[in-house]
Design an enzyme around this catalytic site. Structure first.
Site, PDB file in Angstrom:
ATOM      1  N   ASP A  84       1.035  -1.246   0.177  1.00 58.24           N
ATOM      2  CA  ASP A  84       0.030  -0.033   0.006  1.00 58.24           C
ATOM      3  C   ASP A  84       0.972   1.413   0.036  1.00 58.24           C
ATOM      4  OD1 ASP A  84      -1.827   2.046   0.810  1.00 58.24           O
ATOM      5  OD2 ASP A  84      -3.027   0.701   1.521  1.00 58.24           O
ATOM      6  N   LYS A 137       2.058  13.648 -16.473  1.00 61.84           N
ATOM      7  CA  LYS A 137       0.899  14.474 -16.449  1.00 61.84           C
ATOM      8  C   LYS A 137      -0.343  13.843 -16.132  1.00 61.84           C
ATOM      9  CE  LYS A 137      -1.801  14.790 -20.188  1.00 61.84           C
ATOM     10  NZ  LYS A 137      -2.494  13.371 -20.561  1.00 61.84           N
ATOM     11  N   HIS A 167       4.690  13.430 -22.882  1.00 63.21           N
ATOM     12  CA  HIS A 167       5.294  12.512 -23.853  1.00 63.21           C
ATOM     13  C   HIS A 167       5.418  13.168 -25.407  1.00 63.21           C
ATOM     14  CE1 HIS A 167       1.328  11.151 -24.950  1.00 63.21           C
ATOM     15  NE2 HIS A 167       1.722  10.454 -26.024  1.00 63.21           N
ATOM     16  N   LYS A 171       8.357  13.018 -28.682  1.00 61.02           N
ATOM     17  CA  LYS A 171       7.900  12.476 -30.144  1.00 61.02           C
ATOM     18  C   LYS A 171       9.138  12.703 -31.247  1.00 61.02           C
ATOM     19  CE  LYS A 171       3.066  11.707 -29.404  1.00 61.02           C
ATOM     20  NZ  LYS A 171       2.633  10.599 -30.222  1.00 61.02           N
ATOM     21  N   GLU A 205      -8.769  12.144 -32.961  1.00 63.80           N
ATOM     22  CA  GLU A 205      -8.518  10.530 -32.315  1.00 63.80           C
ATOM     23  C   GLU A 205      -9.795   9.782 -32.729  1.00 63.80           C
ATOM     24  OE1 GLU A 205      -5.582  10.389 -28.816  1.00 63.80           O
ATOM     25  OE2 GLU A 205      -7.590  10.955 -28.169  1.00 63.80           O
ATOM     26  N   ASP A 224      -6.639  17.084 -20.653  1.00 70.14           N
ATOM     27  CA  ASP A 224      -6.083  16.106 -21.298  1.00 70.14           C
ATOM     28  C   ASP A 224      -5.066  16.333 -22.243  1.00 70.14           C
ATOM     29  OD1 ASP A 224      -5.820  13.254 -21.251  1.00 70.14           O
ATOM     30  OD2 ASP A 224      -7.030  12.997 -22.831  1.00 70.14           O
ATOM     31  N   HIS A 229       0.322  18.651 -24.354  1.00 70.37           N
ATOM     32  CA  HIS A 229       0.591  18.301 -25.526  1.00 70.37           C
ATOM     33  C   HIS A 229       0.567  19.416 -26.784  1.00 70.37           C
ATOM     34  CE1 HIS A 229       0.480  14.497 -23.508  1.00 70.37           C
ATOM     35  NE2 HIS A 229      -0.562  14.146 -23.916  1.00 70.37           N
TER      36      HIS A 229
HETATM   37  C1  BG6 Z   1      -2.605  11.204 -23.510  1.00 66.53           C
HETATM   38  C2  BG6 Z   1      -3.988  11.365 -23.393  1.00 66.53           C
HETATM   39  O1  BG6 Z   1      -1.983  12.099 -23.025  1.00 66.53           O
HETATM   40  O2  BG6 Z   1      -2.270  10.938 -24.778  1.00 66.53           O
HETATM   41  C3  BG6 Z   1      -4.708  10.458 -23.986  1.00 66.53           C
HETATM   42  O3  BG6 Z   1      -4.492  11.045 -21.854  1.00 66.53           O
HETATM   43  C4  BG6 Z   1      -4.354  10.649 -25.436  1.00 66.53           C
HETATM   44  O4  BG6 Z   1      -6.274  10.898 -24.095  1.00 66.53           O
HETATM   45  C5  BG6 Z   1      -2.933  10.499 -25.909  1.00 66.53           C
HETATM   46  O5  BG6 Z   1      -5.120   9.671 -26.401  1.00 66.53           O
HETATM   47  C6  BG6 Z   1      -2.612  10.758 -27.231  1.00 66.53           C
HETATM   48  O6  BG6 Z   1      -1.231  10.144 -26.970  1.00 66.53           O
HETATM   49  P1  BG6 Z   1      -0.624   9.530 -28.508  1.00 66.53           P
HETATM   50  O7  BG6 Z   1       0.799   9.624 -28.189  1.00 66.53           O
HETATM   51  O8  BG6 Z   1      -1.305   8.438 -28.897  1.00 66.53           O
HETATM   52  O9  BG6 Z   1      -1.021  10.632 -29.690  1.00 66.53           O
END
Ligand code: BG6
Length: 463
Positions: A84, A137, A167, A171, A205, A224, A229
Site C-alpha cells: 500500500d 501529466k 510525451h 515524439k 482521435e 487532457d 501536448h
Molecule cells: C494522452 C491522453 O496523454 O495522450 C490521451 O491522456 C491521448 O487521451 C494520448 O489519447 C494521445 O497520445 P498519442 O501519443 O497516442 O498521440
C-alpha cells in the site's frame, strides 16, 4: 550527472505501464540502454512472476512483439514489491530491495492524488537521497494545484531531479519540427506575421475514452491534451531560436511562447461531446465534460502579432491523426484570371501516428494553353518503422539526468495561465456524431482563414 542505477516503477500493474512503459523498457534493453534493476511497486496482491507475464503481454500488444533475448534480460532485471502506498512498510521494503543503489529513478505512473503520499514516504524511508523522480501529466488540474504539487515535490526533490513527462515533447515528429525550423535557412524569412496567415493544430482521435470514463470526467479535452501536448506543439512552432547551448536554452524559449500567449477568451472556444459519451462507464448521465475542444489563441510577440493559432482536439472524430497546417498569405496581387484559393501555400506537418510527414503546398500551372492552376504538394515522409518511441527516449533521458525534453515548472504554470479562464466552464457542450469532425459551431472559428484543414488517412505513397 551520474546515470540512474535503478528504476522504480510505481503503478507497475496499471494502464500506463502496460501500454507505454513496458514496451519502452523492452526497447531500451534491445538497444543496450537498460541494464539496471527495475522494481515494480503496486498494491495488486501480485508477485514478480505475474508482473513478468503482464510485461510480456504488454510488449506483445503494444510493443510490436517480444524479442526473446531482450525480454529474458528485462525479466531478469524485474523485481516487484506489493504494498500500500500509504504504508511505511512498503517503502522500507523498497529501500531494502534498492540495496546499494546510489541514484534510483522513481517513476510515478499513479493517480496524481497519490503523489504527495508517495513522495513523502520516499523521503522518510531514505529512498529519495540523490534520487530522481518522474511525474506523469497532468501536473495539477489548474494553476493553483500545479503550484501546490510543485511544492510537494520540492519538499523532497531538487528541481534538477524532477522530470515532468509530457510525451509529446519526446515524439520524433515534434523534435523534427524544431529541427526543420532551425536547420534550414529558407524558412526563417517567411516564418512570421508578414507571411504566415494562420496556424492550425489538429489532434483527431477516431477512438473514444476507452474505459477511462472516470478519468475523463475529471479531465476533459482541454486538461487532457490541450494544456500540455498541443501547447507544446504550438511552442515548437512559434519559439525563437535558442541562444546558447544546452537544454535550458531551449526550455527558456518555449516558456517565452507561453508567456506571450493571451489567456483564452470564452467566446473563442467551442466545446463538444460525442454522442454516446454519457453511456460510458464512470460518466455522469448529464455530463458536460468536453471530449472535443476547438479554440483560437493569440500570441503577443513581435514575430506573431495578429496571426491566429487554432487548436482543436477531439475523441471519436473521423480519423486518428495529428497534423499542423501553417498557411501563408496570398500573393500581394493576383495577375491571373482565376481567384487564388485561401490555403494555397502552406506547410503541413503530419505528427503521426505511424506516418510522419512534412509537405509544402503550392499552386502550379495546369498543362495547356490557359493560365489555370492546380494544387500541388511537395511531400516527404517516413513510416518510422524503427522510430524511437517517446517513452523510450524520455525514460533514457531521465535516467541520464537530461531535462531538455521535460516540461519545466514555469512552463507548466504559464500554460495553465493560458487555459485557466476556460476551465470549469458550465456552458452546455455541443453534441457531435461519432466519426464526424466535431461540432458545427467550430467551423465559424476558422471560417475567415479558409476553414479547418482536415487531416486525411495516412497516405500510402510513403517510403
Ligand atoms: C494522452 C491522453 O496523454 O495522450 C490521451 O491522456 C491521448 O487521451 C494520448 O489519447 C494521445 O497520445 P498519442 O501519443 O497516442 O498521440
Amino acid at each position: 550527472m551520474k546515470t540512474s542505477d535503478a528504476l522504480v516503477l510505481f503503478g507497475a500493474t496499471g494502464d500506463l505501464a502496460y501500454k507505454k512503459i513496458f514496451p519502452a523498457l523492452h526497447s531500451m534493453v534491445r538497444h543496450g540502454q537498460l541494464d539496471v534493476p527495475v522494481i515494480g511497486v503496486a498494491r495488486s496482491g501480485w508477485d514478480v512472476e505475474r508482473l513478468k507475464k503482464r510485461a510480456r503481454r504488454s510488449i506483445e500488444e503494444h510493443g510490436g512483439g517480444v524479442e526473446a533475448q531482450a525480454f529474458d534480460k528485462l525479466a531478469s532485471l524485474l523485481g516487484y514489491i506489493d504494498g500500500d502506498y500509504r504504508e511505511r512498510d512498503t517503502f522500507q521494503r523498497l529501500r531494502k530491495s534498492l540495496g546499494n543503489s546510489q541514484r534510483p529513478l522513481h517513476y510515478l505512473a499513479i493517480p496524481p492524488s497519490m503523489f504527495p503520499t508517495v513522495v513523502e514516504h520516499l523521503g522518510d524511508a531514505g529512498c529519495a537521497d540523490a534520487a530522481r523522480v518522474v511525474v506523469e501529466k497532468p501536473f495539477g488540474r489548474d494553476l493553483a494545484s500545479a503550484v501546490s504539487l510543485n511544492k510537494t515535490l520540492h519538499k523532497i526533490f531538487d528541481e534538477d531531479d524532477i522530470f515532468r513527462i509530457d510525451h509529446y515533447i519526446g515524439k520524433e515528429p515534434v523534435q523534427n519540427l524544431m529541427y526543420f525550423r532551425f536547420a534550414n535557412s529558407f524558412l526563417e524569412p517567411i516564418w512570421n506575421r508578414n507571411y504566415v496567415a494562420s496556424i492550425q493544430i489538429t489532434m483527431a482521435e477516431k477512438f473514444g475514452v476507452e474505459g477511462r470514463g472516470k478519468f475523463y470526467e475529471e479531465t476533459g479535452a482541454v486538461r487532457d491534451v490541450v494544456q500540455n501536448h498541443l501547447l507544446q506543439v504550438a511552442a515548437h512552432l512559434a519559439m525563437e531560436p535558442p541562444i546558447g547551448e544546452g537544454g535550458e536554452a531551449i526550455r527558456d524559449e518555449k516558456v517565452k511562447v507561453f508567456r506571450a500567449m493571451r489567456p483564452m477568451l470564452g467566446h473563442t472556444l467551442v466545446r463538444g461531446q460525442f454522442s454516446g459519451y454519457r453511456d460510458e462507464e464512470g460518466v455522469a448521465a448529464d455530463s458536460q465534460v468536453e471530449t472535443y475542444a476547438a479554440m483560437r489563441l493569440h500570441l503577443d510577440s513581435w514575430r506573431w502579432q495578429g496571426v491566429p493559432i487554432f487548436i482543436r482536439a477531439g475523441k471519436r472524430l473521423a480519423v486518428t491523426a495529428t497534423e499542423v497546417l501553417v498557411t501563408l498569405r496570398r500573393p500581394p496581387h493576383n495577375i491571373f484570371d482565376e481567384p487564388l484559393p485561401d490555403q494555397a501555400n502552406y506547410f503541413r506537418f503530419r505528427l503521426g501516428p505511424k506516418q510522419v510527414a512534412i509537405a509544402a503546398g503550392a499552386r502550379t500551372k495546369e498543362p495547356g494553353e490557359k493560365m489555370k492552376g492546380r494544387e500541388t504538394e511537395l511531400f516527404v515522409c517516413s513510416e518510422g518503422a524503427d522510430e524511437m518511441d517517446a517513452y523510450e527516449r524520455l525514460i533514457g533521458d531521465a535516467m541520464e539526468g537530461d531535462p531538455t525534453l521535460f516540461a519545466r515548472q514555469d512552463g507548466v504554470e504559464a500554460a495553465w495561465r493560458i487555459v485557466e479562464p476556460i476551465l470549469n466552464r458550465k456552458s452546455p457542450v455541443e453534441v457531435y456524431k461519432p466519426g464526424s469532425w466535431g461540432p458545427e459551431a467550430a467551423e465559424k472559428l476558422t471560417a475567415e482563414f479558409g476553414g479547418w484543414h482536415n487531416p486525411k488517412r495516412a497516405q500510402s505513397r510513403c517510403g
